[in-house]
Design a protein around this motif. Structure first.
Motif, PDB file in Angstrom:
ATOM      1  N   ALA A 279      39.328  47.495  38.391  1.00 53.47           N
ATOM      2  CA  ALA A 279      38.029  48.035  38.737  1.00 53.47           C
ATOM      3  C   ALA A 279      37.331  47.122  39.735  1.00 53.47           C
ATOM      4  CB  ALA A 279      37.173  48.186  37.477  1.00 53.47           C
ATOM      5  N   ALA A 280      36.650  47.730  40.698  1.00 54.40           N
ATOM      6  CA  ALA A 280      35.995  46.962  41.745  1.00 54.40           C
ATOM      7  C   ALA A 280      34.693  46.353  41.228  1.00 54.40           C
ATOM      8  CB  ALA A 280      35.715  47.866  42.943  1.00 54.40           C
ATOM      9  N   CYS A 281      34.372  45.160  41.764  1.00 50.61           N
ATOM     10  CA  CYS A 281      33.094  44.509  41.493  1.00 50.61           C
ATOM     11  C   CYS A 281      32.302  44.516  42.785  1.00 50.61           C
ATOM     12  CB  CYS A 281      33.301  43.080  41.014  1.00 50.61           C
ATOM     13  SG  CYS A 281      34.119  42.943  39.414  1.00 50.61           S
ATOM     14  N   SER A 282      31.053  44.929  42.720  1.00 56.93           N
ATOM     15  CA  SER A 282      30.238  44.973  43.924  1.00 56.93           C
ATOM     16  C   SER A 282      29.528  43.639  44.127  1.00 56.93           C
ATOM     17  CB  SER A 282      29.206  46.099  43.821  1.00 56.93           C
ATOM     18  OG  SER A 282      28.351  45.888  42.706  1.00 56.93           O
ATOM     19  N   GLY A 283      29.115  43.393  45.369  1.00 56.36           N
ATOM     20  CA  GLY A 283      28.304  42.223  45.654  1.00 56.36           C
ATOM     21  C   GLY A 283      29.063  40.944  45.901  1.00 56.36           C
ATOM     22  N   VAL A 284      30.385  40.991  45.987  1.00 55.30           N
ATOM     23  CA  VAL A 284      31.180  39.794  46.263  1.00 55.30           C
ATOM     24  C   VAL A 284      31.682  39.869  47.704  1.00 55.30           C
ATOM     25  CG1 VAL A 284      33.216  38.450  45.655  1.00 55.30           C
ATOM     26  CG2 VAL A 284      31.879  39.568  43.865  1.00 55.30           C
ATOM     27  N   SER A 285      31.489  38.796  48.466  1.00 60.79           N
ATOM     28  CA  SER A 285      31.920  38.748  49.862  1.00 60.79           C
ATOM     29  C   SER A 285      33.147  37.848  49.974  1.00 60.79           C
ATOM     30  CB  SER A 285      30.806  38.206  50.757  1.00 60.79           C
ATOM     31  OG  SER A 285      29.670  39.045  50.704  1.00 60.79           O
ATOM     32  N   GLY A 300      32.571  37.134  20.521  1.00 63.59           N
ATOM     33  CA  GLY A 300      32.502  36.861  19.085  1.00 63.59           C
ATOM     34  C   GLY A 300      33.864  36.417  18.607  1.00 63.59           C
ATOM     35  N   GLU A 301      34.380  37.108  17.602  1.00 59.55           N
ATOM     36  CA  GLU A 301      35.695  36.774  17.065  1.00 59.55           C
ATOM     37  C   GLU A 301      36.787  37.724  17.548  1.00 59.55           C
ATOM     38  OE1 GLU A 301      35.370  36.639  12.848  1.00 59.55           O
ATOM     39  OE2 GLU A 301      34.073  34.866  12.825  1.00 59.55           O
ATOM     40  N   ASP A 302      36.406  38.644  18.402  1.00 51.87           N
ATOM     41  CA  ASP A 302      37.347  39.660  18.859  1.00 51.87           C
ATOM     42  C   ASP A 302      37.705  39.465  20.332  1.00 51.87           C
ATOM     43  OD1 ASP A 302      37.234  41.019  16.359  1.00 51.87           O
ATOM     44  OD2 ASP A 302      35.327  41.932  16.977  1.00 51.87           O
ATOM     45  N   PRO A 303      38.932  39.874  20.714  1.00 48.93           N
ATOM     46  CA  PRO A 303      39.297  39.832  22.129  1.00 48.93           C
ATOM     47  C   PRO A 303      38.364  40.728  22.940  1.00 48.93           C
ATOM     48  CG  PRO A 303      41.235  40.192  20.757  1.00 48.93           C
ATOM     49  CD  PRO A 303      40.045  40.375  19.867  1.00 48.93           C
ATOM     50  N   ALA A 304      37.990  40.277  24.120  1.00 49.04           N
ATOM     51  CA  ALA A 304      37.123  41.088  24.974  1.00 49.04           C
ATOM     52  C   ALA A 304      37.811  42.411  25.290  1.00 49.04           C
ATOM     53  CB  ALA A 304      36.810  40.330  26.250  1.00 49.04           C
ATOM     54  N   PRO A 305      37.077  43.538  25.190  1.00 52.45           N
ATOM     55  CA  PRO A 305      37.702  44.853  25.404  1.00 52.45           C
ATOM     56  C   PRO A 305      37.951  45.141  26.875  1.00 52.45           C
ATOM     57  CG  PRO A 305      35.362  45.105  24.990  1.00 52.45           C
ATOM     58  CD  PRO A 305      35.670  43.644  24.788  1.00 52.45           C
ATOM     59  N   LEU A 306      38.763  46.172  27.122  1.00 52.01           N
ATOM     60  CA  LEU A 306      39.042  46.606  28.488  1.00 52.01           C
ATOM     61  C   LEU A 306      37.741  46.979  29.182  1.00 52.01           C
ATOM     62  CD1 LEU A 306      42.173  48.904  27.936  1.00 52.01           C
ATOM     63  CD2 LEU A 306      42.088  46.449  28.376  1.00 52.01           C
ATOM     64  N   GLY A 307      37.655  46.641  30.465  1.00 47.87           N
ATOM     65  CA  GLY A 307      36.467  46.969  31.235  1.00 47.87           C
ATOM     66  C   GLY A 307      35.399  45.901  31.224  1.00 47.87           C
ATOM     67  N   THR A 308      35.538  44.884  30.390  1.00 45.48           N
ATOM     68  CA  THR A 308      34.570  43.784  30.384  1.00 45.48           C
ATOM     69  C   THR A 308      34.547  43.119  31.764  1.00 45.48           C
ATOM     70  OG1 THR A 308      34.914  43.377  28.026  1.00 45.48           O
ATOM     71  CG2 THR A 308      33.960  41.586  29.314  1.00 45.48           C
ATOM     72  N   VAL A 309      33.334  42.873  32.276  1.00 46.17           N
ATOM     73  CA  VAL A 309      33.183  42.301  33.616  1.00 46.17           C
ATOM     74  C   VAL A 309      32.946  40.801  33.519  1.00 46.17           C
ATOM     75  CG1 VAL A 309      31.829  42.323  35.739  1.00 46.17           C
ATOM     76  CG2 VAL A 309      32.275  44.462  34.525  1.00 46.17           C
ATOM     77  N   VAL A 310      33.767  40.037  34.242  1.00 49.76           N
ATOM     78  CA  VAL A 310      33.642  38.586  34.296  1.00 49.76           C
ATOM     79  C   VAL A 310      33.204  38.203  35.709  1.00 49.76           C
ATOM     80  CG1 VAL A 310      34.831  36.376  34.030  1.00 49.76           C
ATOM     81  CG2 VAL A 310      35.480  38.324  32.594  1.00 49.76           C
ATOM     82  N   GLU A 311      32.081  37.478  35.818  1.00 51.09           N
ATOM     83  CA  GLU A 311      31.578  37.031  37.104  1.00 51.09           C
ATOM     84  C   GLU A 311      31.578  35.507  37.158  1.00 51.09           C
ATOM     85  OE1 GLU A 311      28.241  40.229  38.421  1.00 51.09           O
ATOM     86  OE2 GLU A 311      27.797  39.051  36.596  1.00 51.09           O
ATOM     87  N   VAL A 312      31.802  34.966  38.368  1.00 50.78           N
ATOM     88  CA  VAL A 312      31.743  33.525  38.590  1.00 50.78           C
ATOM     89  C   VAL A 312      30.587  33.277  39.554  1.00 50.78           C
ATOM     90  CG1 VAL A 312      33.046  31.467  39.168  1.00 50.78           C
ATOM     91  CG2 VAL A 312      34.250  33.492  38.345  1.00 50.78           C
ATOM     92  N   VAL A 313      29.665  32.387  39.136  1.00 52.05           N
ATOM     93  CA  VAL A 313      28.383  32.241  39.823  1.00 52.05           C
ATOM     94  C   VAL A 313      28.224  30.823  40.356  1.00 52.05           C
ATOM     95  CG1 VAL A 313      25.882  32.553  39.581  1.00 52.05           C
ATOM     96  CG2 VAL A 313      27.449  33.944  38.205  1.00 52.05           C
ATOM     97  N   GLY A 323      35.875  39.979  38.252  1.00 55.01           N
ATOM     98  CA  GLY A 323      37.041  40.728  37.802  1.00 55.01           C
ATOM     99  C   GLY A 323      36.724  41.463  36.514  1.00 55.01           C
ATOM    100  N   THR A 324      37.621  42.335  36.138  1.00 52.66           N
ATOM    101  CA  THR A 324      37.452  43.087  34.900  1.00 52.66           C
ATOM    102  C   THR A 324      38.664  42.879  33.995  1.00 52.66           C
ATOM    103  OG1 THR A 324      38.415  45.069  35.902  1.00 52.66           O
ATOM    104  CG2 THR A 324      36.028  44.859  35.989  1.00 52.66           C
ATOM    105  N   ILE A 325      38.422  43.032  32.708  1.00 54.50           N
ATOM    106  CA  ILE A 325      39.505  42.896  31.728  1.00 54.50           C
ATOM    107  C   ILE A 325      40.412  44.116  31.800  1.00 54.50           C
ATOM    108  CG2 ILE A 325      40.052  42.737  29.269  1.00 54.50           C
ATOM    109  CD1 ILE A 325      38.782  40.217  30.250  1.00 54.50           C
TER     110      ILE A 325
END
Length: 377
Positions: A279-285, A300-313, A323-325
């Protein structure tokens, strides 16, 4: 077989290129009661004549298809009588040159990683990029740089050949279409690769799964980057680059000097596979400088689900990687870009700055502190 001197040769043979791959022939039917016409072609008009087809009696035209673009072709025609197995004299020679091939690629504002599967007749930077004149200033190759702000004597990149990869920055607020003309480069043209990094072009006319596209150097490469995705052989969980595509350039890291030959013919036709895009992330050059991050992620105690968005700032609050999971609890290779300070500047990290993370917009803590460095230096 004999040549009949009592019947005239086909008259007024003409050749007209109707497309980059087709030339149309026409002539006058001057022979009485002929059985057929035989059409011949030559690469230079004087030697190497080859019969390419036979057409029915009274025919006065012929389309020659499947030709290479940008090349001259020469033709002659003669009539044939099957009853006595005789030919008329040849027509005069007619010639035509197919138009140059043209590749088209839509560029996004900012940096693009591009290639073209044609050999421009004039490889000078300005000639190749004429379709986007005034919309670019900086172009990078594996070994040089073109920068319009520099005196020409300091520019180390002056030509843009086919089959190579280039970073090109589009200085425009909207997309622009890059059109490059040249002679066709066959999909299976050998591309020499040195040990280490290679900025390679992509030659097949269709997208291919990356394992298929690079099967010819299997075991001789260990890392491939596109502008914003990465592939490591044998690592499907973290790899985000699944296909290679026409018009894209690639950074291929090889473990030894080798030669890349892309699939062609039957091998190319038999290659199948559905596209799998993260999945695309907007706002990254994107910029040519980046580092990779990847790893496991728990909510929490569970694996992050599909579609979770990870950003580096960055420390300035700019999103420089995203990126996305795609596999539960694991985020694949994210390109985290460095700052481009040229005018206008593009946001990103500076050498040694700490990486901060956000998950679905909420600040998150990494297991270990990470600082930014350009992976390609």
């Amino acid at each position: 077989m004999w040549v009949r001197s009592d019947y005239p040769a086909p008259g007024s043979l003409a050749a007209v290129a109707s497309s980059p791959s087709q030339i149309d022939l026409t002539w006058q039917d001057t022979a009485p009661d002929e059985s057929a016409y035989h059409v011949e072609r030559s690469p230079d008009g004087s030697s190497g004549w080859t019969e390419i087809d036979t057409v029915a009696a009274d025919t006065t035209s012929y389309p020659d298809t499947g030709l290479d673009c940008g090349y001259p072709y020469h033709y002659r025609v003669r009539a044939y009588w099957s009853g006595d197995d005789q030919f008329s004299a040849y027509s005069s020679v007619a010639s035509a040159t197919t138009p140059l091939c043209e590749t088209a690629k839509t560029l996004a504002p900012g940096w693009n990683l591009v290639s073209w599967a044609v050999a421009p007749p004039d490889p000078a930077v300005a000639a190749v990029l004429a379709s986007i004149e005034g919309l670019y200033c900086r172009v990078l190759s594996e070994t040089g740089i073109h920068d319009c702000t520099l005196d020409p004597i300091y520019r180390t990149l002056n030509e843009l050949p086919g089959a190579a990869g280039f970073h090109l920055r589009l200085d425009s607020g909207s997309d622009a279409d890059l059109q490059v003309q040249g002679y066709a480069i066959a999909a299976d043209t050998p591309l020499p690769l040195e040990a280490g990094w290679n900025w390679a072009g992509y030659l097949p006319a269709t997208a291919l799964p990356i394992e298929t596209a690079l099967a010819g150097i299997d075991g001789q490469y260990d890392l491939v980057h596109s502008l914003n995705q990465t592939y490591i052989p044998g690592d499907p969980v973290y790899s985000t680059l699944t296909h290679m595509e026409p018009g894209q350039g690639y950074l291929i890291h090889t473990t030894q000097a080798t030669t890349l030959v892309y699939p062609s013919g039957a091998a190319l036709a038999s290659a199948t596979g559905s596209r799998q895009e993260p999945a695309a992330c907007s706002g990254v050059s994107p910029t040519p400088a980046f580092t990779l991050v990847y790893g496991e992620l728990m909510t929490g105690e569970d694996p992050a689900p599909l579609g979770t968005v990870v950003e580096v700032v960055t420390p300035r609050g700019e999103v420089a990687g995203c990126g996305t999971i795609r596999h539960e609890g694991q985020y694949g290779y994210i390109h985290v870009y460095g700052e481009d300070p040229s005018d206008p500047p593009l946001p990103g990290f500076r050498e040694g700055e700490p990486l901060a993370f956000r998950v679905n917009g909420v600040a998150a803590t990494a297991g270990t502190e990470q600082t930014w460095a350009n992976d390609l230096t």
